[in-house]
Design a protein around this motif. Structure first.
Motif, PDB file in Angstrom:
ATOM      1  N   GLY A  13       0.794  -1.227   0.000  1.00 60.38           N
ATOM      2  CA  GLY A  13       0.000   0.000   0.000  1.00 60.38           C
ATOM      3  C   GLY A  13       0.820   1.267   0.000  1.00 60.38           C
ATOM      4  O   GLY A  13       0.375   2.302   0.500  1.00 60.38           O
ATOM      5  N   GLU A  66      -5.773  -5.715  -6.842  1.00 58.28           N
ATOM      6  CA  GLU A  66      -6.686  -4.659  -6.377  1.00 58.28           C
ATOM      7  C   GLU A  66      -7.882  -4.555  -7.310  1.00 58.28           C
ATOM      8  O   GLU A  66      -8.253  -3.473  -7.793  1.00 58.28           O
ATOM      9  CB  GLU A  66      -5.934  -3.328  -6.232  1.00 58.28           C
ATOM     10  N   ARG A 117      -6.543   1.081  -2.002  1.00 58.39           N
ATOM     11  CA  ARG A 117      -6.026   0.893  -0.670  1.00 58.39           C
ATOM     12  C   ARG A 117      -6.885   1.687   0.316  1.00 58.39           C
ATOM     13  O   ARG A 117      -7.129   2.874   0.111  1.00 58.39           O
ATOM     14  CB  ARG A 117      -4.581   1.417  -0.692  1.00 58.39           C
TER      15      ARG A 117
END
Lengths: 453, 453
Positions: A242, B102, B212
């Motif tokens: 992240g 993601e 994130r």
């Protein structure tokens, strides 16, 4: 009256260039592709020039190839036989720059980096920054939906475009989008033109979103690796942790060697790959330290945190030279596959294996944080086009990328160069839809024929 | 065989609902608009159900109104006479959630907040969060290009969509986009479907980008103001100072009063407006203090920095209740204009003046950081539709917004409600292009007829 004299009458003699020495210089982009001979080149200075040219082209069924700086890498601006090259590079006005609305209204010939500099004067930035940003134009960026180094954090050109003024094939003027950051009236025509490679209309003005520029120069690290695989693993770790880098670039040894031979960057013997990473977050130095640690944990024997802005800028400058350095090695077939981020290490391995198997020199740089790889296939300067083993290797690279859920082209476009692989990614229904849309905007097929779809 | 029995044969009896009590419950969205009577309701459970329904509809020229949760505010899912309502709310699978890429692959009936919660389990989030996120579906969000509270930092639904699976009007299946964050192969069909309000195809799967999640709950402030104008000036100051809030909401006194009457939030007598602002940046608490100072400098007599996550969540919860609270005051015409950020204070003044001149109750909330205002026109519950003075006031609000370079609708869509003003924003060339595109995808005009364009 001849067809060309009608165009001269609609414009003016100095706006219709027909001298072959001149027209030839507007016929190519940066690929090796051999262009067709243009009938004429029109350097438009106003929207009205574009309207007049397209009305004339519609009347006489003359193909029109729109062009920005000619810095494209896929043949999107390569001229076709008997066309008019409509170049927008003289339309360079930044018509408005509003710090309050964080918006700029620009003509298509504005150089990408010039807009960024103009925005910086107000504490803002224009985020998309293709490696060619010092020569590329906004119009070309919009036509190809250009990416760049910062898009790992700020998105691609489409993410910065709010509205467009477009001249359609028959000379009608269409305004799309708006000046606001949100808006859902009607279909997303702005998005449709972006990345359409000049096949649907000619952009004569764009309303672009600016972003707040970071207050200080981004914290920057460089890490060397003894294998590309390690570097790719470090990229995956940085994303997974992240860190949200604002830049995350990877260069392989062949690329580094080409740059070193040209500019002497002090390349170490064992270095097989380098990562350059930045964070422009408020806690950038903390994030940079974390990224440095992740590089070390993934096998980097040497990680440096830049001690000054100048040092960092030089490092990013090195990355931006990659393509020019490789052009010194020979002719280049530049590819642009993009894979899901987790697949990056596997794709790197496949590219190395494919290069070895075909005996082809492949130098790879990557916008690694996006999974966007540029394997550059270098071949003999004496050849007009890539030899069969290069095409065979490129074909395998495309198929591998698609097999991983990736795409043929992350940011360069299809142009002429990738048309033969298009059907692998876009199935028959997509193709029907593409051509249906093309007919809505350009029923005569005069706009950049043979490109993109 | 009757038309309906052919549909039953193509699906199954339990997937073709024709009891008027049942079909009526799928005929409306959250507007006051009176629907036409559906012939049947099909609660699809698979892509094949959607394909079969659309093939049948094409064969028999039956209009199809696609539907998610029916939480729309523009009449986009209002049924038309003799249609089939194709509801996707049973297609609720999150097919995949990949932390490494993601990315999530979801069916259209997934509730927006459910996807966000699933992502949070992996340290990620699904950024778009319309106020209705606990009831709205991803399919509806995609169809309207929904916004929300966090889009001031993270963008709208389109900015989180990478690819779609869409069933076209004739039952063909089209796949758009990809799984990678970048990609420029062909036209941007993903973007074209997003915000097209079910007029071009029916989305049966979406590949969405996750982001994130911030490591800690965002730093949160609330500021009260004695005038809306002051609050709007504070918003402009916060944006101009580069605070980059992750949420920046404004509520006027009428809205606050409605919430206070319902939930007792302790509204002060002199409070005319409230701002709620968050920063989820690494230096969030510092940014929150800066935003608090800017509120005070712009006239706020009372600014509070939330002392706990619970307090902050309650505050944001209050904002999310705004629409439901207003529904307690009467019937509501909910508008959704968006203006350039710098125009926010002027637009607020215009709305107040228009309300006074027409003697209409307008309660306004705003995604202030985006310039996106929701003036809600409250009228008598006994009336079937807004009285003339409400329409007249709404008409003026639209014209003012457009005059400032704004748009009719920032995030709700055109639906049926804003069609009569569409021509003010989208000129004749846009209209021709819209209908040309519509014909490519839906030549018979069976998909959500009369909506959006």
């Amino acid at each position: 009256m001849s067809v060309i004299s009608e165009l001269v009458a609609a414009l003016s003699p100095e706006k219709v260039l027909t001298d072959p020495d001149v027209t030839d210089s507007y016929a190519r982009d940066r690929t090796f592709l051999e262009p067709g001979r243009p009938l004429a080149v029109v350097p438009a200075e106003t929207r009205q020039d574009v309207v007049a040219t397209l009305r004339w082209a519609t009347e006489h069924r003359v193909p029109v190839v729109p062009r920005g700086a000619g810095s494209g890498l896929a043949g999107g601006a390569t001229s076709v036989e008997g066309c008019v090259v409509l170049t927008l590079h003289r339309m360079t006005a930044i018509r408005e720059l509003s710090p309050a609305d964080e918006v700029a209204v620009v003509e298509p010939g504005v150089i990408t980096a010039d807009l960024d500099r103009a925005a910086r004067a107000h504490g803002l930035m224009y985020a998309p920054d293709p490696s060619s940003h010092e020569i590329s134009t906004i119009g070309g960026n919009l036509a190809t939906n250009a990416g760049g180094l910062r898009c790992v954090k700020y998105g691609v050109t489409r993410d910065s475009a709010l509205g467009l003024e477009v001249v359609l094939a028959d000379g009608r003027v269409l305004e799309t989008g708006r000046r606001t950051v949100k808006g859902v009236t009607g279909y997303d025509l702005t998005g449709l033109f972006i990345g359409s490679e000049g096949t649907l209309g000619v952009i004569t003005s764009a309303t672009l979103r600016l972003r707040r520029a970071p207050a200080v120069y981004p914290a920057t690290i460089a890490a060397e690796f003894t294998s590309l695989r390690d570097a790719a693993a470090a990229v995956a770790a940085i994303i997974a942790a992240g860190c949200q880098p604002s830049l995350l670039e990877m260069l392989d040894r062949t690329t580094l060697k080409a740059i070193d031979d040209w500019r002497n960057i002090g390349l170490e013997a064992g270095t097989q790959a380098m990562l350059i990473a930045q964070s422009d977050a408020a806690d950038g130095p903390v994030v940079a330290e974390r990224m440095a640690r992740l590089c070390a944990e993934n096998g980097s024997p040497f990680v440096a945190v830049s001690s000054s802005e100048q040092e960092a800028e030089e490092l990013v400058g090195v990355r931006r030279l990659a393509y020019q350095a490789k052009e010194r090695l020979g002719k280049c077939l530049v590819e642009d596959v993009c894979v899901p981020r987790s697949a990056l290490p596997y794709m790197i391995e496949r590219i190395e294996a494919i290069a070895a198997r075909h005996g082809v020199l492949i130098a790879t740089v990557a916008h690694a944080g996006d999974g966007n790889l540029h394997p550059v296939f270098v071949f003999d300067r004496g050849l007009a086009e890539p030899p069969p083993q290069v095409w065979a290797a490129a074909d395998e690279v495309f198929r591998e990328a698609l097999g991983m859920g990736g795409t043929l082209t992350g940011e360069h476009g299809v142009g002429l160069l990738k048309r033969r692989w298009l059907a692998l990614e876009a199935g028959p229904v997509t193709e029907e839809v593409h051509h249906g849309i093309k007919r809505v905007f350009d029923p005569l097929g005069i706009l950049n024929p043979g490109k993109a779809i």
